[in-house]
Design a protein around this motif. Structure first.
Motif, mmCIF file in Angstrom:
data_model
loop_
_atom_site.group_PDB
_atom_site.id
_atom_site.type_symbol
_atom_site.label_atom_id
_atom_site.label_comp_id
_atom_site.label_asym_id
_atom_site.label_seq_id
_atom_site.Cartn_x
_atom_site.Cartn_y
_atom_site.Cartn_z
ATOM 1 N N PRO A 1 0.826 -1.208 0.000
ATOM 2 C CA PRO A 1 0.000 0.000 0.000
ATOM 3 C C PRO A 1 0.854 1.249 0.000
ATOM 4 C CG PRO A 1 -0.744 -1.591 1.659
ATOM 5 C CD PRO A 1 0.569 -2.077 1.153
ATOM 6 N N SER A 2 0.343 2.270 -0.660
ATOM 7 C CA SER A 2 1.049 3.543 -0.696
ATOM 8 C C SER A 2 0.997 4.195 0.674
ATOM 9 C CB SER A 2 0.383 4.442 -1.732
ATOM 10 O OG SER A 2 1.141 5.587 -1.946
ATOM 11 N N ILE A 3 2.111 4.726 1.136
ATOM 12 C CA ILE A 3 2.185 5.358 2.449
ATOM 13 C C ILE A 3 2.052 6.861 2.283
ATOM 14 C CG2 ILE A 3 3.639 5.742 4.471
ATOM 15 C CD1 ILE A 3 5.002 3.079 3.856
ATOM 16 N N ALA A 4 1.145 7.463 3.029
ATOM 17 C CA ALA A 4 0.930 8.903 2.935
ATOM 18 C C ALA A 4 2.199 9.646 3.326
ATOM 19 C CB ALA A 4 -0.221 9.307 3.844
ATOM 20 N N ARG A 5 2.592 10.607 2.521
ATOM 21 C CA ARG A 5 3.780 11.394 2.797
ATOM 22 C C ARG A 5 3.436 12.525 3.739
ATOM 23 N NH1 ARG A 5 5.721 14.130 -1.201
ATOM 24 N NH2 ARG A 5 7.932 13.778 -0.866
ATOM 25 N N ALA A 6 4.388 12.931 4.518
ATOM 26 C CA ALA A 6 4.163 14.004 5.489
ATOM 27 C C ALA A 6 3.767 15.283 4.783
ATOM 28 C CB ALA A 6 5.434 14.233 6.303
ATOM 29 N N ALA A 7 2.880 16.047 5.438
ATOM 30 C CA ALA A 7 2.396 17.287 4.832
ATOM 31 C C ALA A 7 3.521 18.287 4.613
ATOM 32 C CB ALA A 7 1.313 17.893 5.708
ATOM 33 N N SER A 8 4.601 18.153 5.375
ATOM 34 C CA SER A 8 5.710 19.097 5.244
ATOM 35 C C SER A 8 6.639 18.760 4.087
ATOM 36 C CB SER A 8 6.514 19.130 6.547
ATOM 37 O OG SER A 8 7.027 17.828 6.838
ATOM 38 N N ALA A 9 6.535 17.557 3.536
ATOM 39 C CA ALA A 9 7.403 17.152 2.431
ATOM 40 C C ALA A 9 6.963 17.849 1.149
ATOM 41 C CB ALA A 9 7.352 15.638 2.250
ATOM 42 N N PRO A 10 7.886 18.088 0.220
ATOM 43 C CA PRO A 10 7.499 18.696 -1.061
ATOM 44 C C PRO A 10 6.457 17.838 -1.782
ATOM 45 C CG PRO A 10 9.889 18.675 -0.811
ATOM 46 C CD PRO A 10 9.337 17.825 0.290
ATOM 47 N N ALA B 1 -4.645 9.365 -3.725
ATOM 48 C CA ALA B 1 -5.562 9.416 -2.588
ATOM 49 C C ALA B 1 -4.795 9.709 -1.299
ATOM 50 C CB ALA B 1 -6.323 8.097 -2.472
ATOM 51 N N ALA B 2 -3.570 9.173 -1.200
ATOM 52 C CA ALA B 2 -2.769 9.385 -0.001
ATOM 53 C C ALA B 2 -2.440 10.859 0.193
ATOM 54 C CB ALA B 2 -1.489 8.554 -0.069
ATOM 55 N N MET B 3 -2.073 11.547 -0.904
ATOM 56 C CA MET B 3 -1.743 12.962 -0.789
ATOM 57 C C MET B 3 -2.978 13.783 -0.466
ATOM 58 S SD MET B 3 0.276 15.486 -0.688
ATOM 59 C CE MET B 3 1.764 14.501 -0.919
ATOM 60 N N LEU B 4 -4.103 13.442 -1.060
ATOM 61 C CA LEU B 4 -5.332 14.175 -0.767
ATOM 62 C C LEU B 4 -5.702 14.030 0.704
ATOM 63 C CD1 LEU B 4 -7.774 15.823 -1.699
ATOM 64 C CD2 LEU B 4 -8.901 13.662 -2.300
ATOM 65 N N GLU B 5 -5.475 12.858 1.255
ATOM 66 C CA GLU B 5 -5.805 12.636 2.657
ATOM 67 C C GLU B 5 -4.831 13.339 3.589
ATOM 68 O OE1 GLU B 5 -6.401 8.931 5.847
ATOM 69 O OE2 GLU B 5 -5.991 8.532 3.735
ATOM 70 N N SER B 6 -3.542 13.321 3.234
ATOM 71 C CA SER B 6 -2.525 13.836 4.147
ATOM 72 C C SER B 6 -2.292 15.333 4.024
ATOM 73 C CB SER B 6 -1.193 13.100 3.923
ATOM 74 O OG SER B 6 -0.677 13.384 2.636
ATOM 75 N N ASN B 7 -2.511 15.902 2.831
ATOM 76 C CA ASN B 7 -2.171 17.310 2.643
ATOM 77 C C ASN B 7 -3.125 18.000 1.670
ATOM 78 O OD1 ASN B 7 -0.839 19.753 2.750
ATOM 79 N ND2 ASN B 7 1.002 19.062 1.687
ATOM 80 N N PRO B 8 -4.418 18.046 1.986
ATOM 81 C CA PRO B 8 -5.346 18.735 1.076
ATOM 82 C C PRO B 8 -5.055 20.225 0.963
ATOM 83 C CG PRO B 8 -6.419 18.202 3.163
ATOM 84 C CD PRO B 8 -5.101 17.495 3.160
ATOM 85 N N GLU B 9 -4.558 20.841 2.041
ATOM 86 C CA GLU B 9 -4.234 22.264 1.993
ATOM 87 C C GLU B 9 -3.110 22.533 1.006
ATOM 88 O OE1 GLU B 9 -4.226 20.423 4.760
ATOM 89 O OE2 GLU B 9 -5.997 21.143 5.882
ATOM 90 N N GLY B 10 -2.122 21.641 0.973
ATOM 91 C CA GLY B 10 -1.035 21.800 0.019
ATOM 92 C C GLY B 10 -1.509 21.682 -1.415
ATOM 93 N N LEU B 11 -2.426 20.765 -1.658
ATOM 94 C CA LEU B 11 -2.973 20.612 -3.007
ATOM 95 C C LEU B 11 -3.789 21.836 -3.410
ATOM 96 C CD1 LEU B 11 -4.069 16.872 -2.852
ATOM 97 C CD2 LEU B 11 -2.130 17.825 -4.130
ATOM 98 N N GLN B 12 -4.534 22.396 -2.464
ATOM 99 C CA GLN B 12 -5.263 23.631 -2.751
ATOM 100 C C GLN B 12 -4.296 24.746 -3.125
ATOM 101 O OE1 GLN B 12 -8.390 24.327 -3.090
ATOM 102 N NE2 GLN B 12 -9.638 22.902 -1.891
ATOM 103 N N ALA B 13 -3.171 24.822 -2.412
ATOM 104 C CA ALA B 13 -2.171 25.849 -2.692
ATOM 105 C C ALA B 13 -1.567 25.650 -4.088
ATOM 106 C CB ALA B 13 -1.076 25.823 -1.629
ATOM 107 N N VAL B 14 -1.309 24.405 -4.452
ATOM 108 C CA VAL B 14 -0.795 24.116 -5.791
ATOM 109 C C VAL B 14 -1.768 24.617 -6.852
ATOM 110 C CG1 VAL B 14 -0.304 22.271 -7.443
ATOM 111 C CG2 VAL B 14 0.665 22.166 -5.149
ATOM 112 N N LEU B 15 -3.048 24.319 -6.676
ATOM 113 C CA LEU B 15 -4.042 24.737 -7.660
ATOM 114 C C LEU B 15 -4.169 26.252 -7.729
ATOM 115 C CD1 LEU B 15 -6.837 22.063 -7.101
ATOM 116 C CD2 LEU B 15 -5.075 22.117 -8.875
ATOM 117 N N ARG B 16 -4.065 26.916 -6.585
ATOM 118 C CA ARG B 16 -4.107 28.387 -6.612
ATOM 119 C C ARG B 16 -2.935 28.951 -7.402
ATOM 120 N NH1 ARG B 16 -5.393 27.753 -1.061
ATOM 121 N NH2 ARG B 16 -3.273 28.402 -0.465
ATOM 122 N N ALA B 17 -1.761 28.373 -7.199
ATOM 123 C CA ALA B 17 -0.573 28.840 -7.915
ATOM 124 C C ALA B 17 -0.712 28.611 -9.418
ATOM 125 C CB ALA B 17 0.674 28.133 -7.377
#
Length: 318
Positions: free
Chosen positions: A28-37, A220-236
């Protein structure tokens, strides 16, 4: 996850890169820390200019997110990287994503591009009428494949008498000019490359009833672990896309700085596309249903891809 619906005979036989990348999916894919790039995978052509300009202009940092932008030969390879957990977010066309949806937990977040002009049917020198096509070059499982099917329907061609030659996008112009194929339907810059050597654009995807889109799709792992980061990516990316639409010279310079694509190339093709970031719409779903049906009817997938189960409609507020 739902049972497999990708046909091994159809899609796997023609996409060797995906088979190799799927070997890492045993655990299974392991969710990466929200602080990681956030690792982002995109193709190397101007339709991904929103990402390139965002990187060049420093918009990701301004939005408070660190990213690692990785370029691939096309959206298909970027999606293979997402399947293999080598990136956290990737962009590609609808069909390119759909055919991989059972190989990883992926979550489409937003539309980042649309056009009815960017994908073109190109005829070899000496061929004037699409009704005379006998051999198509196709990129299997992609919008190239889908638009070829629409062309066959549009002109009433006899599908049983046509020959399909699977190819990667960069090889299509050479196949055409050698006479190995009569035509191909593909996205820029490959039509322009062929035209520069004497080929002819006969029509665009809009002429056969298709407006293409590209999705930003996360694991799915990134969406669960760092949705705020993904929102920031989309804003950029949205800020950068606005520059592409409103200041194409500035955008083209940014694309060149990241990819070395000549300014002239980006300027030439940018008029045929709209870069943005927006939510999915009912009209989008109607179009996507047609693609899912095409993939199933042509045995690329075993049955209709249940893509709606994975769409994150409403995620991007814009």
């Amino acid at each position: 996850m739902k049972k497999s619906y990708i046909s091994r005979r159809g899609f796997m036989a023609s996409t060797a890169g995906l088979a190799a990348s799927s070997l890492v999916l045993g655990a299974p894919s392991i969710a990466r820390a929200a602080s990681a790039p956030i690792r982002i995978g995109v193709g190397s052509d101007p339709v991904f200019a929103g990402y390139f300009v965002a990187q060049h202009e420093g918009f990701f940092k301004e939005e408070g997110v660190e990213v690692n932008l990785q370029t691939y030969s096309g959206g298909g390879d970027a999606m293979n990287a997402l399947v293999a957990d080598q990136v956290d977010l990737a962009s590609a066309s609808e069909s390119t994503i759909m055919v991989r949806m059972n190989r990883a937990e992926m979550r489409p977040l937003a539309v980042v591009y649309y056009s009815g002009l960017y994908v073109k049917l190109v005829l070899r020198p000496g061929l004037e009428d699409p009704k005379e096509i006998k051999t198509f070059g196709i990129v299997p499982g992609s919008i190239s494949d889908y638009c070829t099917g629409l062309t066959i329907q549009h002109f009433g061609l006899d599908a049983t008498s046509l020959k399909m030659v699977p190819s990667g996008p960069p090889e299509l112009p050479a196949l055409l000019l050698r006479g190995d194929i009569d035509a191909f339907f593909a996205w820029e810059p490959w039509p322009a490359t062929a035209v520069d050597q004497g080929a002819k654009v006969a029509l665009t995807s809009r002429d056969v009833g298709y407006t293409d889109t590209i999705w930003a799709t996360s694991s799915a792992a990134m969406l669960e672990s760092n949705p705020e980061g993904l929102q920031a990516v989309l804003r950029a990316v949205k800020r950068a896309s606005d520059i592409v639409q409103n200041d194409p010279e500035r955008a083209a310079e940014g694309v060149k700085a990241i990819t070395r694509i000549p300014v002239e190339t980006t300027l030439k093709v940018s008029k045929d596309m709209v870069l943005t970031v927006r939510d999915f719409t009912d009209a989008d779903y109607e179009s996507f249903d047609g693609i899912a049906k095409f993939l199933a009817d042509n045995k690329v997938t075993e049955g209709l891809v249940p893509y709606r189960d994975y769409m994150q409609r409403g995620f991007y507020k814009g």
